[in-house]
Design an enzyme around this catalytic site. Structure first.
Site, PDB file in Angstrom:
ATOM      1  N   GLU A 126      -5.688  10.723 -41.916  1.00  0.00           N
ATOM      2  CA  GLU A 126      -6.166   9.520 -41.615  1.00  0.00           C
ATOM      3  C   GLU A 126      -7.548   9.266 -40.634  1.00  0.00           C
ATOM      4  O   GLU A 126      -8.205   8.329 -40.746  1.00  0.00           O
ATOM      5  CB  GLU A 126      -4.965   8.795 -41.157  1.00  0.00           C
ATOM      6  CG  GLU A 126      -3.812   8.438 -41.725  1.00  0.00           C
ATOM      7  CD  GLU A 126      -3.863   7.284 -42.958  1.00  0.00           C
ATOM      8  OE1 GLU A 126      -5.086   6.684 -43.005  1.00  0.00           O
ATOM      9  OE2 GLU A 126      -3.050   7.197 -43.761  1.00  0.00           O
TER      10      GLU A 126
ATOM     11  N   HIS B 174       3.020  11.579 -45.551  1.00  0.00           N
ATOM     12  CA  HIS B 174       1.858  10.598 -46.040  1.00  0.00           C
ATOM     13  C   HIS B 174       0.629  11.082 -45.932  1.00  0.00           C
ATOM     14  O   HIS B 174      -0.479  10.803 -46.982  1.00  0.00           O
ATOM     15  CB  HIS B 174       2.310   9.354 -45.260  1.00  0.00           C
ATOM     16  CG  HIS B 174       1.273   8.211 -45.371  1.00  0.00           C
ATOM     17  ND1 HIS B 174       1.131   7.396 -46.708  1.00  0.00           N
ATOM     18  CD2 HIS B 174       0.328   7.749 -44.612  1.00  0.00           C
ATOM     19  CE1 HIS B 174       0.183   6.674 -46.697  1.00  0.00           C
ATOM     20  NE2 HIS B 174      -0.308   6.744 -45.477  1.00  0.00           N
TER      21      HIS B 174
ATOM     22  N   ASN C  17      -7.721   1.693 -47.259  1.00  0.00           N
ATOM     23  CA  ASN C  17      -6.699   2.000 -48.215  1.00  0.00           C
ATOM     24  C   ASN C  17      -7.397   3.323 -49.140  1.00  0.00           C
ATOM     25  O   ASN C  17      -6.659   3.689 -50.020  1.00  0.00           O
ATOM     26  CB  ASN C  17      -6.329   1.032 -49.337  1.00  0.00           C
ATOM     27  CG  ASN C  17      -5.030   0.148 -48.755  1.00  0.00           C
ATOM     28  OD1 ASN C  17      -3.957   0.586 -48.047  1.00  0.00           O
ATOM     29  ND2 ASN C  17      -5.404  -1.163 -48.692  1.00  0.00           N
TER      30      ASN C  17
END
Length: 364
Positions: A182, A262, A242
């Protein structure tokens, strides 16, 4: 302590970043009054950090709700159990929920806060890298259902985010690496220079050097603050956050949230998205390989498993939340640090990108 403000008018709130904040009463004092507090955590985090938080909140009316750990726990059953606890306590509207844990705890706690009495206060106290740099900021709350990830939820901003970077040192190495995906995402979509910084500091990041940790958390939160401040409810530019997630969520759903964390799924998804961007002629060749090399050096997966068929992933993508009026919307790249929302990728283009990123080893 560093503080970054999320600019949302009367819903604005601070993100406080520093070492030892969970145990510091001064970090909590501006955000908790004398109303009841319910701390939501999980079985992994509670033994590590719940005593420190309880100590910082000494003198307050505090209860705790502890759930099992793992993505599969972000479900209807735990939401109902948490709402039941609030009901059993006759929790008034001024109750404050505290999400002490990673993204799963934060999402479920936030969704309960959004739905109890049509919305009560909650505070994010993220203890994973992924939650500190992404999931705790922005007000997205949700649970998973069998048909897909995060399909039931609400936008509900926290009253504050208290990110204690000392918690990152107790993360399992795999959880820490997953959060780095991320972090790299922000470079890919917001700032090509951040890609350069990450690439130059791979050794420091792998070693979890304190200065490097503080840098990635602060920079990531600043990037997200800019995007969320411009588009709180994802009507436009916020969709770029996203990047990699459409493919990543499909992988998570297909594997029942058991095979990938994730961030690991997003890591693979970013390589697929960059590959599709290049094959569509939207992005000059080279960045997909570069992202894959950086992520590999950080210990992240970068290929679609050989035992998962591309058409199956494409089927899962039909329930992606970005889709509108039956049109699939993907976040792709037009240059390093510049993301776009694309509606013109045909199924054949997507299948080709998925297959181009397929692992050769069936065991991968």
């Amino acid at each position: 302590m560093r503080t970054i403000d999320i600019p949302l008018g009367d819903r604005s709130y601070p993100v406080r970043i520093g070492e030892g904040l969970l145990a510091d009463p001064a970090a909590w004092a501006p955000h908790v009054g004398q109303a009841p507090i319910l701390i939501v955590t999980n079985e992994t985090v509670a033994p590590l950090y719940l005593p420190a938080v309880l100590g910082a909140l000494k003198g307050h009316d505090v209860d705790t709700f502890t759930m099992a750990d793992g993505e599969a726990e972000k479900n209807w059953d735990n939401w109902r159990a948490l709402i039941g606890r609030l009901a059993d306590r006759h929790a008034p509207r001024d109750t404050t929920l505290v999400a002490l844990g990673g993204g799963v705890v934060g999402d479920l706690c936030g969704f309960a806060a959004a739905t109890w009495m049509r919305g009560i206060r909650f505070i994010q106290a993220p203890t994973t890298l992924l939650a500190q740099v992404d999931a705790s900021v922005g007000g997205k709350t949700a649970i998973n259902i069998p048909q897909g990830k995060n399909l039931v939820g609400a936008f509900h901003q926290p009253a504050a985010v208290i990110a204690d970077t000392a918690t990152l040192r107790t993360l399992p190495p795999r959880e820490y690496r997953a959060g780095l995906a991320e972090v790299l995402k922000y470079g890919a979509i917001c700032d090509a220079g951040f890609i350069d910084w990450i690439e130059a500091n791979i050794d420091a990041l792998r070693a979890m050097e304190p200065d490097a940790l503080a840098e990635i958390v602060e920079r990531s939160v600043r990037y997200k603050a800019e995007v969320v401040g411009a588009d709180e409810r994802e009507q436009g530019v916020r969709a770029i956050l996203n990047f990699g997630h459409t493919f990543g969520h499909a992988l998570e759903t297909h594997t029942g949230y058991q095979r990938y964390l994730h961030g690991e799924a997003v890591a693979i998804g970013m390589v697929v998205a960059a590959t599709l961007s290049e094959s569509r002629g939207l992005l000059a060749p080279g960045l997909a390989r570069r992202l894959a090399d950086i992520q590999s050096a950080l210990g992240l997966p970068v290929t679609v498993p050989a035992d998962i068929d591309a058409p199956d992933l494409l089927q899962h993508m039909k329930l992606d939340k970005k889709n509108l009026a039956g049109r699939r919307r993907l976040v792709l790249l037009s240059a390093p640090g510049k993301a776009i929302v694309d509606e013109d990728s045909a199924d054949a283009d997507i299948l080709a990108a998925l297959n181009a990123c397929r692992a050769e080893d069936p065991a991968a």
